[in-house]
Design a protein around this motif. Sequence first.
Motif, PDB file in Angstrom:
ATOM      1  N   MET A   1      35.425  29.345  30.545  1.00 23.64           N
ATOM      2  CA  MET A   1      35.030  30.340  29.431  1.00 23.64           C
ATOM      3  C   MET A   1      36.146  31.351  28.879  1.00 23.64           C
ATOM      4  O   MET A   1      36.937  31.806  29.835  1.00 23.64           O
ATOM      5  CB  MET A   1      33.695  31.130  29.914  1.00 23.64           C
ATOM      6  CG  MET A   1      33.486  32.110  29.026  1.00 23.64           C
ATOM      7  SD  MET A   1      32.138  33.232  29.220  1.00 23.64           S
ATOM      8  CE  MET A   1      31.331  32.720  30.460  1.00 23.64           C
ATOM      9  N   LEU A   2      36.354  31.459  27.699  1.00 24.93           N
ATOM     10  CA  LEU A   2      37.144  32.338  27.207  1.00 24.93           C
ATOM     11  C   LEU A   2      37.035  33.863  27.532  1.00 24.93           C
ATOM     12  O   LEU A   2      35.805  34.197  27.147  1.00 24.93           O
ATOM     13  CB  LEU A   2      37.558  32.335  25.654  1.00 24.93           C
ATOM     14  CG  LEU A   2      38.503  33.105  24.826  1.00 24.93           C
ATOM     15  CD1 LEU A   2      40.056  32.628  25.255  1.00 24.93           C
ATOM     16  CD2 LEU A   2      38.265  32.923  23.474  1.00 24.93           C
ATOM     17  N   ARG A   3      37.875  34.644  27.769  1.00 25.49           N
ATOM     18  CA  ARG A   3      37.629  36.079  27.922  1.00 25.49           C
ATOM     19  C   ARG A   3      38.924  36.752  27.554  1.00 25.49           C
ATOM     20  O   ARG A   3      40.073  36.728  27.867  1.00 25.49           O
ATOM     21  CB  ARG A   3      37.459  36.456  29.371  1.00 25.49           C
ATOM     22  CG  ARG A   3      37.154  37.966  29.608  1.00 25.49           C
ATOM     23  CD  ARG A   3      36.457  38.331  31.087  1.00 25.49           C
ATOM     24  NE  ARG A   3      37.616  37.869  32.060  1.00 25.49           N
ATOM     25  CZ  ARG A   3      38.604  38.657  32.388  1.00 25.49           C
ATOM     26  NH1 ARG A   3      39.042  39.766  31.842  1.00 25.49           N
ATOM     27  NH2 ARG A   3      39.641  38.304  33.237  1.00 25.49           N
ATOM     28  N   PRO A   4      38.759  37.706  26.430  1.00 22.58           N
ATOM     29  CA  PRO A   4      39.912  38.644  26.326  1.00 22.58           C
ATOM     30  C   PRO A   4      40.334  39.639  27.474  1.00 22.58           C
ATOM     31  O   PRO A   4      39.471  40.156  27.962  1.00 22.58           O
ATOM     32  CB  PRO A   4      39.447  39.517  25.107  1.00 22.58           C
ATOM     33  CG  PRO A   4      38.461  38.644  24.553  1.00 22.58           C
ATOM     34  CD  PRO A   4      37.777  37.943  25.624  1.00 22.58           C
TER      35      PRO A   4
ATOM     36  N   VAL B   1      36.708  29.519  35.191  1.00 23.33           N
ATOM     37  CA  VAL B   1      35.849  28.813  35.539  1.00 23.33           C
ATOM     38  C   VAL B   1      35.050  29.088  36.807  1.00 23.33           C
ATOM     39  O   VAL B   1      35.722  29.533  37.805  1.00 23.33           O
ATOM     40  CB  VAL B   1      36.707  27.327  36.010  1.00 23.33           C
ATOM     41  CG1 VAL B   1      35.643  26.251  36.487  1.00 23.33           C
ATOM     42  CG2 VAL B   1      37.539  27.178  34.770  1.00 23.33           C
ATOM     43  N   ASN B   2      33.700  29.241  36.664  1.00 21.94           N
ATOM     44  CA  ASN B   2      33.011  29.931  37.827  1.00 21.94           C
ATOM     45  C   ASN B   2      33.469  31.326  38.300  1.00 21.94           C
ATOM     46  O   ASN B   2      33.756  31.451  39.615  1.00 21.94           O
ATOM     47  CB  ASN B   2      32.890  29.076  39.022  1.00 21.94           C
ATOM     48  CG  ASN B   2      32.399  27.440  38.601  1.00 21.94           C
ATOM     49  OD1 ASN B   2      31.643  27.408  37.994  1.00 21.94           O
ATOM     50  ND2 ASN B   2      32.960  26.458  39.317  1.00 21.94           N
ATOM     51  N   GLY B   3      33.740  32.036  37.499  1.00 19.22           N
ATOM     52  CA  GLY B   3      34.291  33.290  37.711  1.00 19.22           C
ATOM     53  C   GLY B   3      35.683  33.561  38.104  1.00 19.22           C
ATOM     54  O   GLY B   3      36.220  34.792  38.352  1.00 19.22           O
TER      55      GLY B   3
ATOM     56  N   ILE C   1      51.919  30.966  28.387  1.00 16.78           N
ATOM     57  CA  ILE C   1      50.718  30.541  28.783  1.00 16.78           C
ATOM     58  C   ILE C   1      51.110  30.019  30.201  1.00 16.78           C
ATOM     59  O   ILE C   1      52.105  29.196  30.588  1.00 16.78           O
ATOM     60  CB  ILE C   1      50.118  29.423  27.818  1.00 16.78           C
ATOM     61  CG1 ILE C   1      48.753  28.612  28.527  1.00 16.78           C
ATOM     62  CG2 ILE C   1      51.239  28.141  27.839  1.00 16.78           C
ATOM     63  CD1 ILE C   1      47.964  27.785  27.750  1.00 16.78           C
ATOM     64  N   GLY C   2      50.255  30.196  31.080  1.00 17.72           N
ATOM     65  CA  GLY C   2      50.175  29.607  32.335  1.00 17.72           C
ATOM     66  C   GLY C   2      48.699  29.319  33.095  1.00 17.72           C
ATOM     67  O   GLY C   2      48.056  30.011  32.969  1.00 17.72           O
ATOM     68  N   THR C   3      48.940  28.453  33.967  1.00 15.11           N
ATOM     69  CA  THR C   3      47.722  27.825  34.599  1.00 15.11           C
ATOM     70  C   THR C   3      48.176  27.781  35.968  1.00 15.11           C
ATOM     71  O   THR C   3      49.073  27.601  36.726  1.00 15.11           O
ATOM     72  CB  THR C   3      47.605  26.493  34.120  1.00 15.11           C
ATOM     73  OG1 THR C   3      47.232  26.484  32.796  1.00 15.11           O
ATOM     74  CG2 THR C   3      46.310  26.018  34.917  1.00 15.11           C
ATOM     75  N   HIS C   4      47.066  28.179  36.835  1.00 10.74           N
ATOM     76  CA  HIS C   4      47.182  28.243  38.276  1.00 10.74           C
ATOM     77  C   HIS C   4      47.703  26.807  38.958  1.00 10.74           C
ATOM     78  O   HIS C   4      47.121  25.817  38.354  1.00 10.74           O
ATOM     79  CB  HIS C   4      45.747  28.579  38.822  1.00 10.74           C
ATOM     80  CG  HIS C   4      45.777  28.948  40.591  1.00 10.74           C
ATOM     81  ND1 HIS C   4      45.986  28.018  41.378  1.00 10.74           N
ATOM     82  CD2 HIS C   4      45.865  30.191  41.109  1.00 10.74           C
ATOM     83  CE1 HIS C   4      46.094  28.486  42.743  1.00 10.74           C
ATOM     84  NE2 HIS C   4      46.020  29.828  42.446  1.00 10.74           N
ATOM     85  N   PRO C   5      48.495  26.844  39.773  1.00 10.69           N
ATOM     86  CA  PRO C   5      48.945  25.384  40.249  1.00 10.69           C
ATOM     87  C   PRO C   5      47.820  24.628  40.626  1.00 10.69           C
ATOM     88  O   PRO C   5      48.120  23.354  40.682  1.00 10.69           O
ATOM     89  CB  PRO C   5      49.950  25.844  41.452  1.00 10.69           C
ATOM     90  CG  PRO C   5      50.399  27.223  41.197  1.00 10.69           C
ATOM     91  CD  PRO C   5      49.177  28.021  40.450  1.00 10.69           C
TER      92      PRO C   5
ATOM     93  N   GLY D   1      43.216  20.382  31.938  1.00 10.17           N
ATOM     94  CA  GLY D   1      42.794  20.721  30.637  1.00 10.17           C
ATOM     95  C   GLY D   1      42.326  21.969  30.218  1.00 10.17           C
ATOM     96  O   GLY D   1      42.124  22.403  29.227  1.00 10.17           O
ATOM     97  N   TYR D   2      42.711  23.018  31.101  1.00  4.81           N
ATOM     98  CA  TYR D   2      42.174  24.592  31.064  1.00  4.81           C
ATOM     99  C   TYR D   2      43.225  24.936  30.119  1.00  4.81           C
ATOM    100  O   TYR D   2      42.433  25.939  29.284  1.00  4.81           O
ATOM    101  CB  TYR D   2      41.951  25.107  32.241  1.00  4.81           C
ATOM    102  CG  TYR D   2      40.997  24.822  33.213  1.00  4.81           C
ATOM    103  CD1 TYR D   2      39.677  24.368  32.979  1.00  4.81           C
ATOM    104  CD2 TYR D   2      41.343  24.433  34.651  1.00  4.81           C
ATOM    105  CE1 TYR D   2      38.648  23.809  33.773  1.00  4.81           C
ATOM    106  CE2 TYR D   2      40.304  23.827  35.384  1.00  4.81           C
ATOM    107  CZ  TYR D   2      39.118  23.775  35.086  1.00  4.81           C
ATOM    108  OH  TYR D   2      38.092  23.183  35.738  1.00  4.81           O
ATOM    109  N   GLY D   3      44.429  24.766  30.374  1.00 12.21           N
ATOM    110  CA  GLY D   3      45.382  25.474  29.287  1.00 12.21           C
ATOM    111  C   GLY D   3      45.018  25.048  27.760  1.00 12.21           C
ATOM    112  O   GLY D   3      44.943  25.821  26.751  1.00 12.21           O
ATOM    113  N   ARG D   4      44.623  23.802  27.599  1.00  6.55           N
ATOM    114  CA  ARG D   4      44.524  23.315  26.211  1.00  6.55           C
ATOM    115  C   ARG D   4      43.000  24.097  25.751  1.00  6.55           C
ATOM    116  O   ARG D   4      43.257  24.487  24.552  1.00  6.55           O
ATOM    117  CB  ARG D   4      44.272  21.589  26.402  1.00  6.55           C
ATOM    118  CG  ARG D   4      43.783  21.231  24.901  1.00  6.55           C
ATOM    119  CD  ARG D   4      43.678  19.586  25.177  1.00  6.55           C
ATOM    120  NE  ARG D   4      43.125  19.338  26.051  1.00  6.55           N
ATOM    121  CZ  ARG D   4      43.629  18.360  27.170  1.00  6.55           C
ATOM    122  NH1 ARG D   4      44.921  18.214  27.304  1.00  6.55           N
ATOM    123  NH2 ARG D   4      42.978  17.850  28.204  1.00  6.55           N
ATOM    124  N   GLU D   5      42.048  23.843  26.516  1.00  2.08           N
ATOM    125  CA  GLU D   5      40.664  24.615  25.987  1.00  2.08           C
ATOM    126  C   GLU D   5      41.170  25.938  25.692  1.00  2.08           C
ATOM    127  O   GLU D   5      40.568  26.546  24.778  1.00  2.08           O
ATOM    128  CB  GLU D   5      39.845  24.467  27.369  1.00  2.08           C
ATOM    129  CG  GLU D   5      39.332  23.108  27.548  1.00  2.08           C
ATOM    130  CD  GLU D   5      38.005  23.093  28.636  1.00  2.08           C
ATOM    131  OE1 GLU D   5      37.221  23.793  28.481  1.00  2.08           O
ATOM    132  OE2 GLU D   5      38.305  22.322  29.450  1.00  2.08           O
TER     133      GLU D   5
END
Length: 135
Positions: A1-4, A47-49, A69-73, A79-83
């Motif tokens: 879920m998106l959150r500013p 995702v799940n808080g 943009i960075g995603t947790h390893p 697909g979270y970065g794309r979403e």
Amino acid sequence: MLRPASSLTPEIAALLSRAMFPDPARIERMLEAYWTEGERQLFVWEVNGQTVSAAGVHVNGSEAELLHIGTHPDTVGQGYGRELLHAIAAHLNLSQLTAETDDDSVNFYRRSRFEIAEAPARGERRRYLCALTLP
């Protein structure tokens, strides 16, 4: 879920730092710019808080440039970065989202439905301009 993001937590800073040149002083300046330059905004994907991805954009009207943009390893490739990018574009009602990248990340943008064009090289590294045009 998106959150500013309303603040730059250590967790968000760590994710964004994954997309920055690994120089501590430079990283600190870039992170500080998110709070000193009004056109910059931060967003996270949860995702799940748990925050799994973070992105910073420079907004100019109906267009924005993705700065980092960075995603947790542990969640890379899911697909979270794309979403996150598509949710930011929808949230800001953008007509276009752009980014500049290199060989290491260009395929991420291809998979995310960005159009890719060659950009002037920096040193020996190839660069690419990536653009997501929205309806």
